[in-house]
Design an enzyme around this catalytic site. Sequence first.
Site, PDB file in Angstrom:
ATOM      1  N   ASN A 166       0.803  -1.228   0.000  1.00 26.76           N
ATOM      2  CA  ASN A 166       0.000   0.000   0.000  1.00 26.76           C
ATOM      3  C   ASN A 166       0.837   1.280   0.000  1.00 26.76           C
ATOM      4  O   ASN A 166       0.594   2.195  -0.785  1.00 26.76           O
ATOM      5  CB  ASN A 166      -0.995  -0.005   1.166  1.00 26.76           C
ATOM      6  CG  ASN A 166      -0.330  -0.172   2.505  1.00 26.76           C
ATOM      7  OD1 ASN A 166       0.749  -0.755   2.630  1.00 26.76           O
ATOM      8  ND2 ASN A 166      -0.971   0.327   3.548  1.00 26.76           N
ATOM      9  N   GLU A 265       3.702  -4.350  12.442  1.00 26.20           N
ATOM     10  CA  GLU A 265       2.692  -3.287  12.321  1.00 26.20           C
ATOM     11  C   GLU A 265       1.561  -3.853  11.502  1.00 26.20           C
ATOM     12  O   GLU A 265       1.709  -4.110  10.301  1.00 26.20           O
ATOM     13  CB  GLU A 265       3.308  -2.038  11.671  1.00 26.20           C
ATOM     14  CG  GLU A 265       2.430  -0.805  11.838  1.00 26.20           C
ATOM     15  CD  GLU A 265       1.719  -0.439  10.564  1.00 26.20           C
ATOM     16  OE1 GLU A 265       0.485  -0.668  10.528  1.00 26.20           O
ATOM     17  OE2 GLU A 265       2.341   0.069   9.642  1.00 26.20           O
ATOM     18  N   CYS A 299      -3.239   1.494   6.833  1.00 27.10           N
ATOM     19  CA  CYS A 299      -3.596   0.911   8.124  1.00 27.10           C
ATOM     20  C   CYS A 299      -4.119   1.954   9.100  1.00 27.10           C
ATOM     21  O   CYS A 299      -4.894   1.643   9.997  1.00 27.10           O
ATOM     22  CB  CYS A 299      -2.398   0.187   8.714  1.00 27.10           C
ATOM     23  SG  CYS A 299      -0.927   1.237   8.836  1.00 27.10           S
TER      24      CYS A 299
END
Length: 497
Positions: A166, A265, A299
């Site tokens: 991403n 993460e 995220c």
Amino acid sequence: MKQAEVMSEKETVTGYEDLNKQYIGGEWMDGSEDYEIENLNPYDESVLNKFKCASTGDVDRAFHIAKEVGKSWGETNPIERRAIMLKAAEILQQRKEEVIDWLVNEAGSTHLKAGIELQQTYDMIVEAASFPTRMQGLITPSSVPGKENYIYRKPLGVIGIISPWNFPLYLSMRSIAPAIAIGNTIVVKPASQSPVTGGTLAAKIFEEAGLPAGVFNVVVGKSSAIGDYFTGHPISKLVSFTGSTPVGKGIGRIGGEGLKKLALELGGNNAFIILDDADVDRAVEAAAFGRFMHQAQICMSTNRILVHESLYDEFTEKFVEKARQIKYGDPRKEDTIVGPLIDNKAAKRVVELVERTVKAGAKLETGGTAEGNVVLPTVLSGVTKDMPIFQEEVFGPAVGIISFKDDEEAIELANATEFGLSGALHTQDLQRGIQVARRVETGMIHINDQSVNDEPQTPFGGEKNSGVGRFGDGFILDEMTTVQWVSVQVKPRQYPI
């Protein structure tokens, strides 16, 4: 530097070649597997290039080479390491247009998002350039007479980095730059959807900057074939992973069995809280950016908008109007804000999530459909905490608006998911805002802003199912180093036997 000189420099920059190769021990080569990965443009699904995949043997070779050169790299003068970091940052800026072009075509980035990612990557490399001279130790008193205690900080060794698609360049560099600046060597496995911007492009930049062969290695292959082997490789001392929570849990299990350090993460379901004294117009602008930037494939994206009941109607009306004005479509057009999701599977998943939420009783205010892989900016009102869009990470340009009656309910709703990565809160009473923010179970939260924030000098990471460990500043330095206690008995010690 004068403008004419800048133009002259740009004209002399030649685009990188062999970006579709494995990079092992300073050599660009095809992988050993017979099959290939097709690297697709997510907007029109054209083939950008093809990678002959890495095998477990290639992975093994990369880790062994990284280990072999680790000692010499770790002992390199810190000023030399700093110079390489700063040179890499300079090269990144010189190749700005080339890098942005790759981000647009490979990751579906809009020009807005690609520019932000480029700047973040630059800032991260420059911040990491300070790390070689921040490897500080300690001298501590001893309880034993005549003894001195020295605590030395040392590089961990070889670090395995698994990066996402991403924000591929930045989220790779967030681990790459600190790791090599500190004196570690690395093996990077980028996502199959972004092998260039997540791996080989960064390797080319550091190769051009003069990084010694073997310090930085890249293996590109299918996760089903090499993923577990990469994660569990006995040479790596730490696995850094950014990605989904289910995959992160699997990496955590494998890494834990190998007694590795982990920096994970993972996913987020981030709440954007609007208290009853908030500036509604300011909240609308912030929430639109926090939700729709890069199609919400972040995220930290705003996933749930919690609005006090007294402001609910005003906010919803203004936010829906804002969403309807957002331009979507071809990311190559500079005014596009919402581009394609990474593939058709992702686009279908978001549309189906919206449909399930509407079926559960929410009202579709705008959007809800897709054009190819582009999901239109979508807003749902009347959402409750038992609905799919509340409980699941959306990872697409759709968002639900939820009403609450007081601060206690807002906190309860914010904490009502398994995630705890980021968040935002709007109020004109800053002390009240801080007190509410501190009770939200999240690693990061931003008052009178939105949830998508990442600065290299701050701790980045989540709580609950959003991950373990912290990136950024001295926090990542702690993750990527180890300490050794060396004591010196200066005066003869009296032993009891």
